[in-house]
Design a protein around this motif. Structure first.
Motif, PDB file in Angstrom:
ATOM      1  N   ASN A 135       0.844  -1.190   0.033  1.00  0.00           N
ATOM      2  CA  ASN A 135      -0.128   0.048   0.181  1.00  0.00           C
ATOM      3  C   ASN A 135       0.814   1.143  -0.215  1.00  0.00           C
ATOM      4  O   ASN A 135       0.419   2.302  -0.375  1.00  0.00           O
ATOM      5  N   ALA A 136       1.916   1.041   0.523  1.00  0.00           N
ATOM      6  CA  ALA A 136       2.732   2.240   0.669  1.00  0.00           C
ATOM      7  C   ALA A 136       3.227   3.033  -1.094  1.00  0.00           C
ATOM      8  O   ALA A 136       3.318   3.998  -1.086  1.00  0.00           O
ATOM      9  N   SER A 137       3.257   2.030  -1.805  1.00  0.00           N
ATOM     10  CA  SER A 137       3.426   2.366  -3.256  1.00  0.00           C
ATOM     11  C   SER A 137       2.291   3.220  -3.848  1.00  0.00           C
ATOM     12  O   SER A 137       2.471   3.757  -4.676  1.00  0.00           O
ATOM     13  N   GLU A 143       0.648  13.230  -0.397  1.00  0.00           N
ATOM     14  CA  GLU A 143       0.289  12.298   0.574  1.00  0.00           C
ATOM     15  C   GLU A 143       1.824  12.196   1.311  1.00  0.00           C
ATOM     16  O   GLU A 143       1.853  12.408   2.628  1.00  0.00           O
ATOM     17  N   ILE A 144       2.640  11.940   0.679  1.00  0.00           N
ATOM     18  CA  ILE A 144       4.078  11.936   0.925  1.00  0.00           C
ATOM     19  C   ILE A 144       4.712  13.167   1.843  1.00  0.00           C
ATOM     20  O   ILE A 144       5.065  13.044   2.871  1.00  0.00           O
ATOM     21  N   GLU A 145       4.268  14.191   1.170  1.00  0.00           N
ATOM     22  CA  GLU A 145       4.654  15.477   1.589  1.00  0.00           C
ATOM     23  C   GLU A 145       3.912  15.809   2.943  1.00  0.00           C
ATOM     24  O   GLU A 145       4.589  16.271   3.915  1.00  0.00           O
ATOM     25  N   SER A 166      -5.862  24.052   1.405  1.00  0.00           N
ATOM     26  CA  SER A 166      -7.107  24.178   2.286  1.00  0.00           C
ATOM     27  C   SER A 166      -6.948  23.217   3.500  1.00  0.00           C
ATOM     28  O   SER A 166      -6.327  22.166   3.534  1.00  0.00           O
ATOM     29  N   LEU A 167      -7.243  23.587   4.741  1.00  0.00           N
ATOM     30  CA  LEU A 167      -7.315  22.783   5.822  1.00  0.00           C
ATOM     31  C   LEU A 167      -8.135  21.655   5.774  1.00  0.00           C
ATOM     32  O   LEU A 167      -7.832  20.440   5.653  1.00  0.00           O
ATOM     33  N   PRO A 168      -9.374  21.393   5.080  1.00  0.00           N
ATOM     34  CA  PRO A 168      -9.984  20.277   4.664  1.00  0.00           C
ATOM     35  C   PRO A 168      -9.274  19.184   4.037  1.00  0.00           C
ATOM     36  O   PRO A 168      -9.312  18.092   4.026  1.00  0.00           O
ATOM     37  N   THR A 169      -8.597  19.738   3.097  1.00  0.00           N
ATOM     38  CA  THR A 169      -7.769  19.195   1.879  1.00  0.00           C
ATOM     39  C   THR A 169      -6.568  18.322   2.769  1.00  0.00           C
ATOM     40  O   THR A 169      -6.253  16.987   2.589  1.00  0.00           O
ATOM     41  N   ILE A 170      -5.910  18.978   3.565  1.00  0.00           N
ATOM     42  CA  ILE A 170      -4.957  18.588   4.631  1.00  0.00           C
ATOM     43  C   ILE A 170      -5.494  17.303   5.345  1.00  0.00           C
ATOM     44  O   ILE A 170      -4.989  16.098   5.407  1.00  0.00           O
ATOM     45  N   VAL A 171      -6.742  17.620   6.000  1.00  0.00           N
ATOM     46  CA  VAL A 171      -7.268  16.501   6.794  1.00  0.00           C
ATOM     47  C   VAL A 171      -7.499  15.359   5.883  1.00  0.00           C
ATOM     48  O   VAL A 171      -7.518  14.220   6.518  1.00  0.00           O
ATOM     49  N   SER A 172      -8.122  15.427   4.730  1.00  0.00           N
ATOM     50  CA  SER A 172      -8.287  14.309   3.733  1.00  0.00           C
ATOM     51  C   SER A 172      -7.252  13.561   3.542  1.00  0.00           C
ATOM     52  O   SER A 172      -7.190  12.522   3.502  1.00  0.00           O
ATOM     53  N   HIS A 173      -6.248  14.629   3.196  1.00  0.00           N
ATOM     54  CA  HIS A 173      -4.618  13.569   2.850  1.00  0.00           C
ATOM     55  C   HIS A 173      -4.441  12.757   4.104  1.00  0.00           C
ATOM     56  O   HIS A 173      -3.888  11.523   3.972  1.00  0.00           O
ATOM     57  N   ARG A 174      -4.334  13.369   5.405  1.00  0.00           N
ATOM     58  CA  ARG A 174      -3.954  12.367   6.467  1.00  0.00           C
ATOM     59  C   ARG A 174      -4.956  11.322   6.536  1.00  0.00           C
ATOM     60  O   ARG A 174      -4.397  10.146   6.761  1.00  0.00           O
ATOM     61  N   ALA A 193       7.518   6.170   8.881  1.00  0.00           N
ATOM     62  CA  ALA A 193       8.278   7.147   8.055  1.00  0.00           C
ATOM     63  C   ALA A 193       9.724   7.243   8.503  1.00  0.00           C
ATOM     64  O   ALA A 193      10.653   7.341   7.199  1.00  0.00           O
ATOM     65  N   VAL A 194      10.338   7.214   9.361  1.00  0.00           N
ATOM     66  CA  VAL A 194      11.802   7.010   9.795  1.00  0.00           C
ATOM     67  C   VAL A 194      12.143   5.686   9.307  1.00  0.00           C
ATOM     68  O   VAL A 194      13.335   5.735   8.861  1.00  0.00           O
ATOM     69  N   MET A 195      11.518   4.635   9.514  1.00  0.00           N
ATOM     70  CA  MET A 195      11.859   3.362   9.048  1.00  0.00           C
ATOM     71  C   MET A 195      12.302   3.169   7.604  1.00  0.00           C
ATOM     72  O   MET A 195      12.872   2.741   6.901  1.00  0.00           O
ATOM     73  N   HIS A 196      11.276   3.776   6.847  1.00  0.00           N
ATOM     74  CA  HIS A 196      11.224   3.787   5.305  1.00  0.00           C
ATOM     75  C   HIS A 196      11.815   4.762   4.768  1.00  0.00           C
ATOM     76  O   HIS A 196      11.952   5.165   3.474  1.00  0.00           O
ATOM     77  N   GLY A 197      12.679   5.634   5.502  1.00  0.00           N
ATOM     78  CA  GLY A 197      13.551   6.779   4.919  1.00  0.00           C
ATOM     79  C   GLY A 197      12.971   8.016   4.265  1.00  0.00           C
ATOM     80  O   GLY A 197      13.516   8.830   3.793  1.00  0.00           O
ATOM     81  N   TYR A 198      11.662   8.445   4.804  1.00  0.00           N
ATOM     82  CA  TYR A 198      10.912   9.384   4.362  1.00  0.00           C
ATOM     83  C   TYR A 198      11.381  10.826   5.302  1.00  0.00           C
ATOM     84  O   TYR A 198      11.452  11.860   4.739  1.00  0.00           O
ATOM     85  N   VAL A 199      11.548  10.114   6.557  1.00  0.00           N
ATOM     86  CA  VAL A 199      12.092  11.481   7.157  1.00  0.00           C
ATOM     87  C   VAL A 199      13.197  11.375   8.287  1.00  0.00           C
ATOM     88  O   VAL A 199      13.247   9.942   8.672  1.00  0.00           O
ATOM     89  N   ASP A 200      14.144  12.218   8.413  1.00  0.00           N
ATOM     90  CA  ASP A 200      15.008  11.817   9.312  1.00  0.00           C
ATOM     91  C   ASP A 200      14.828  12.049  10.681  1.00  0.00           C
ATOM     92  O   ASP A 200      14.126  13.199  11.106  1.00  0.00           O
ATOM     93  N   VAL A 201      15.013  11.337  11.590  1.00  0.00           N
ATOM     94  CA  VAL A 201      14.850  11.398  13.200  1.00  0.00           C
ATOM     95  C   VAL A 201      15.175  12.758  13.541  1.00  0.00           C
ATOM     96  O   VAL A 201      14.437  13.209  14.521  1.00  0.00           O
ATOM     97  N   ASN A 202      16.328  13.454  13.306  1.00  0.00           N
ATOM     98  CA  ASN A 202      16.675  14.581  13.737  1.00  0.00           C
ATOM     99  C   ASN A 202      15.681  15.707  13.263  1.00  0.00           C
ATOM    100  O   ASN A 202      16.026  16.913  14.116  1.00  0.00           O
ATOM    101  N   ASP A 203      15.090  15.474  12.205  1.00  0.00           N
ATOM    102  CA  ASP A 203      14.222  16.549  11.807  1.00  0.00           C
ATOM    103  C   ASP A 203      12.741  16.598  12.527  1.00  0.00           C
ATOM    104  O   ASP A 203      12.065  17.457  12.230  1.00  0.00           O
ATOM    105  N   ILE A 204      12.613  15.756  13.423  1.00  0.00           N
ATOM    106  CA  ILE A 204      11.097  15.571  14.183  1.00  0.00           C
ATOM    107  C   ILE A 204      11.290  16.475  15.353  1.00  0.00           C
ATOM    108  O   ILE A 204      12.257  16.332  16.197  1.00  0.00           O
TER     109      ILE A 204
END
Length: 209
Positions: A135-137, A143-145, A166-174, A193-204
């Motif tokens: 499903n990740a693909s 949505e990744i952003e 818009s705020l409703p669009t963000i809620v829908s994406h989430r 997100a961290v385990m799959h390399g989308y985000v560096d833990v230091n940026d959280i």
């Protein structure tokens, strides 16, 4: 694929504190679901169960100090569980150390950092037979952003402003990305997100549990 490759990597926790072991087991299984975990209350129990087969040892500092000859030869596999960041720093300088006497969010961050940097988001773990989440693909670039910003600690209004949506669009994406990934909490999304390399833990900015 051989039976050896199909086996899950195993981790040993060596700590007489049962509650600490249960909490650490939960966090480790959240971060690295492909592993199996065995818990031992003493070094003698570990020694009686073929300790050489373990990919890592998470061991109480007192046990490491009492059996330094063994753990020195296995220091690349050993993570010392210390009560504070300065406990016996001189004796344990060559070991990876995690302070267990800290809030759960910070402990999770420490484990995620260890996995991210030592295991390259899981790529340095032994090969195992497991089912990937296809499903990740199906996640869209938007949505990744959104996922990246959610995990980094931004609230919906901040994400909407950054992406000019818009705020409703963000809620829908989430809702859509959580549904696609089969996740129910921000903490699970953070780990994913961290385990799959989308985000560096230091940026959280903050870790949600």
């Amino acid at each position: 694929m051989t039976n050896e490759i199909c086996k899950k990597p195993s981790i040993a926790i060596v700590d007489p504190n049962t509650l600490a072991v249960l909490g650490l087991t939960h966090l480790l299984q959240s971060v690295m679901p492909v592993i199996e975990i065995d818990a031992y209350a003493s070094f003698a129990e570990l020694e009686a169960n073929h300790p050489e087969r373990y990919f890592h040892y998470f061991a109480d500092m007192r046990i490491v100090l009492a059996h330094m000859a063994f753990f020195q030869t296995m220091r690349h596999k050993t993570i010392v569980l210390a009560n504070s960041a300065v406990d016996d720093a001189s004796a344990l300088g060559s070991f990876h150390t995690i302070c267990t006497n800290q809030p759960e969010k910070q402990l999770l961050r420490s484990i995620l950092m260890l996995e991210q940097h030592a295991h390259a988001n899981g790529r340095n773990l032994p090969p195992v037979a497991h089912v990937h989440n296809d499903n990740a693909s199906l996640l869209s670039s938007r949505e990744i952003e959104v996922m990246s910003l959610v995990v980094k600690g931004y609230i919906n209004k901040e994400i909407a402003d950054q992406l000019n949506l818009s705020l409703p669009t963000i809620v829908s994406h989430r809702k859509n990305l959580m549904s696609k990934l089969g996740l129910r909490s921000v903490s699970a999304l953070t780990i994913y997100a961290v385990m799959h390399g989308y985000v560096d833990v230091n940026d959280i900015r903050t870790l949600s549990l």
